[in-house]
Design a protein around this motif. Structure first.
Motif, PDB file in Angstrom:
ATOM      1  N   VAL A 157       0.820  -1.214   0.000  1.00 49.88           N
ATOM      2  CA  VAL A 157       0.000   0.000   0.000  1.00 49.88           C
ATOM      3  C   VAL A 157       0.851   1.260   0.000  1.00 49.88           C
ATOM      4  O   VAL A 157       0.634   2.156  -0.816  1.00 49.88           O
ATOM      5  CB  VAL A 157      -0.987   0.004   1.195  1.00 49.88           C
ATOM      6  N   LYS A 158       1.796   1.351   0.919  1.00 48.48           N
ATOM      7  CA  LYS A 158       2.605   2.563   1.088  1.00 48.48           C
ATOM      8  C   LYS A 158       3.239   2.989  -0.246  1.00 48.48           C
ATOM      9  O   LYS A 158       3.831   2.176  -0.953  1.00 48.48           O
ATOM     10  CB  LYS A 158       3.692   2.308   2.129  1.00 48.48           C
ATOM     11  N   ALA A 159       3.064   4.271  -0.575  1.00 39.87           N
ATOM     12  CA  ALA A 159       3.651   4.881  -1.769  1.00 39.87           C
ATOM     13  C   ALA A 159       3.157   4.252  -3.072  1.00 39.87           C
ATOM     14  O   ALA A 159       3.872   4.226  -4.064  1.00 39.87           O
ATOM     15  CB  ALA A 159       5.179   4.839  -1.690  1.00 39.87           C
ATOM     16  N   THR A 160       1.924   3.729  -3.073  1.00 42.03           N
ATOM     17  CA  THR A 160       1.302   3.197  -4.290  1.00 42.03           C
ATOM     18  C   THR A 160      -0.013   3.936  -4.515  1.00 42.03           C
ATOM     19  O   THR A 160      -0.523   4.597  -3.596  1.00 42.03           O
ATOM     20  CB  THR A 160       1.010   1.691  -4.176  1.00 42.03           C
ATOM     21  N   PRO A 161      -0.620   3.806  -5.679  1.00 42.16           N
ATOM     22  CA  PRO A 161      -1.935   4.413  -5.900  1.00 42.16           C
ATOM     23  C   PRO A 161      -3.009   3.900  -4.930  1.00 42.16           C
ATOM     24  O   PRO A 161      -3.966   4.605  -4.642  1.00 42.16           O
ATOM     25  CB  PRO A 161      -2.262   4.030  -7.344  1.00 42.16           C
ATOM     26  N   VAL A 162      -2.818   2.702  -4.407  1.00 42.14           N
ATOM     27  CA  VAL A 162      -3.780   2.138  -3.457  1.00 42.14           C
ATOM     28  C   VAL A 162      -3.848   3.009  -2.206  1.00 42.14           C
ATOM     29  O   VAL A 162      -4.911   3.157  -1.599  1.00 42.14           O
ATOM     30  CB  VAL A 162      -3.410   0.677  -3.095  1.00 42.14           C
ATOM     31  N   ALA A 163      -2.738   3.619  -1.817  1.00 39.63           N
ATOM     32  CA  ALA A 163      -2.697   4.447  -0.609  1.00 39.63           C
ATOM     33  C   ALA A 163      -3.709   5.583  -0.675  1.00 39.63           C
ATOM     34  O   ALA A 163      -4.285   5.960   0.350  1.00 39.63           O
ATOM     35  CB  ALA A 163      -1.292   4.993  -0.389  1.00 39.63           C
ATOM     36  N   LYS A 164      -3.954   6.108  -1.853  1.00 45.23           N
ATOM     37  CA  LYS A 164      -4.916   7.208  -1.997  1.00 45.23           C
ATOM     38  C   LYS A 164      -6.354   6.735  -1.796  1.00 45.23           C
ATOM     39  O   LYS A 164      -7.219   7.534  -1.480  1.00 45.23           O
ATOM     40  CB  LYS A 164      -4.761   7.849  -3.371  1.00 45.23           C
ATOM     41  N   ARG A 165      -6.607   5.449  -1.963  1.00 44.45           N
ATOM     42  CA  ARG A 165      -7.948   4.884  -1.774  1.00 44.45           C
ATOM     43  C   ARG A 165      -8.207   4.476  -0.329  1.00 44.45           C
ATOM     44  O   ARG A 165      -9.345   4.271   0.070  1.00 44.45           O
ATOM     45  CB  ARG A 165      -8.130   3.648  -2.659  1.00 44.45           C
ATOM     46  N   LEU A 166      -7.148   4.315   0.446  1.00 43.37           N
ATOM     47  CA  LEU A 166      -7.270   3.847   1.825  1.00 43.37           C
ATOM     48  C   LEU A 166      -7.829   4.959   2.704  1.00 43.37           C
ATOM     49  O   LEU A 166      -7.213   6.012   2.845  1.00 43.37           O
ATOM     50  CB  LEU A 166      -5.911   3.389   2.343  1.00 43.37           C
ATOM     51  N   VAL A 167      -8.993   4.718   3.290  1.00 42.32           N
ATOM     52  CA  VAL A 167      -9.601   5.724   4.158  1.00 42.32           C
ATOM     53  C   VAL A 167      -9.412   5.404   5.638  1.00 42.32           C
ATOM     54  O   VAL A 167      -9.514   6.293   6.474  1.00 42.32           O
ATOM     55  CB  VAL A 167     -11.102   5.937   3.835  1.00 42.32           C
ATOM     56  N   ALA A 168      -9.140   4.143   5.955  1.00 47.89           N
ATOM     57  CA  ALA A 168      -8.903   3.760   7.353  1.00 47.89           C
ATOM     58  C   ALA A 168      -8.208   2.405   7.393  1.00 47.89           C
ATOM     59  O   ALA A 168      -8.412   1.564   6.521  1.00 47.89           O
ATOM     60  CB  ALA A 168     -10.210   3.686   8.133  1.00 47.89           C
ATOM     61  N   ALA A 169      -7.403   2.223   8.423  1.00 48.96           N
ATOM     62  CA  ALA A 169      -6.790   0.927   8.695  1.00 48.96           C
ATOM     63  C   ALA A 169      -6.950   0.652  10.183  1.00 48.96           C
ATOM     64  O   ALA A 169      -6.466   1.429  11.013  1.00 48.96           O
ATOM     65  CB  ALA A 169      -5.314   0.919   8.296  1.00 48.96           C
TER      66      ALA A 169
END
Length: 180
Positions: A157-169
């Motif tokens: 996730v970190k530093a990937t486009p997926v990170a922008k979609r992550l709203v909570a962990a």
């Protein structure tokens, strides 16, 4: 991926433990929660339910270890069902490491944890390929599930486009330090 490799995902139906709702007093079923204003998808990784000493990792073939499967479904009912407002909940079955893998310095323990993580990583990749790329995502896990999510956040996730979609962990039940 095969639906048999998931406890929860779209299309599972009434047997989906993550969509469980407790009954009201008197036994009447509670209604499903109202859908959120904006759809979001949850990827949930359950805690250790495999405590058998027969192997380092829970088996997946032939329905897996019956007791571990029973406990995992209970965990999902209690820990993933709070996300019922999500448009999608995905919870993979994985070759979780047995409890003893966390209590030893033996190389087999590390290998068991790595094998469990590999399953979670592959399930996450499938989840991402299946969910609409515009849908926000939530990652949630407890105990062993949180350990795998920590690694997933760092490696996938970190530093990937997926990170922008992550709203909570929600990485609960495992030590977490400040990420840089």
């Amino acid at each position: 991926e095969s639906p048999a490799l998931w406890y929860s995902r779209p299309g599972i139906g009434v047997k989906d433990p993550a969509r469980w709702q407790p009954a009201y007093a008197g036994g009447a079923a509670q209604p499903a929660p109202a859908p959120p204003a904006k759809p979001f998808a949850v990827f949930f990784v359950h805690p250790t339910s495999y405590v058998n000493r027969a192997s380092w990792n829970a088996p997946l073939e032939n329905g897996g270890d019956p007791e571990a499967e029973r406990i995992a479904r209970i965990f999902l009912r209690g820990m993933a069902s709070p996300f019922n407002a999500a448009s999608e909940i995905w919870a993979p079955r994985y070759r979780q490491a047995t409890m003893g893998a966390f209590l030893t310095d033996a190389p087999e323990g590390r290998q068991a944890i790595d094998a469990a993580y590999a399953d979670v990583r592959e399930a996450f990749r499938y989840f991402l390929s299946s969910v609409d790329p515009k849908t926000p995502i939530v990652l949630a896990g407890h105990s062993q599930g949180a350990l795998h999510l920590k690694r997933l956040l760092a490696e996938e996730v970190k530093a990937t486009p997926v990170a922008k979609r992550l709203v909570a962990a929600y990485v609960i039940g495992w030590p977490v330090s400040t990420l840089h």
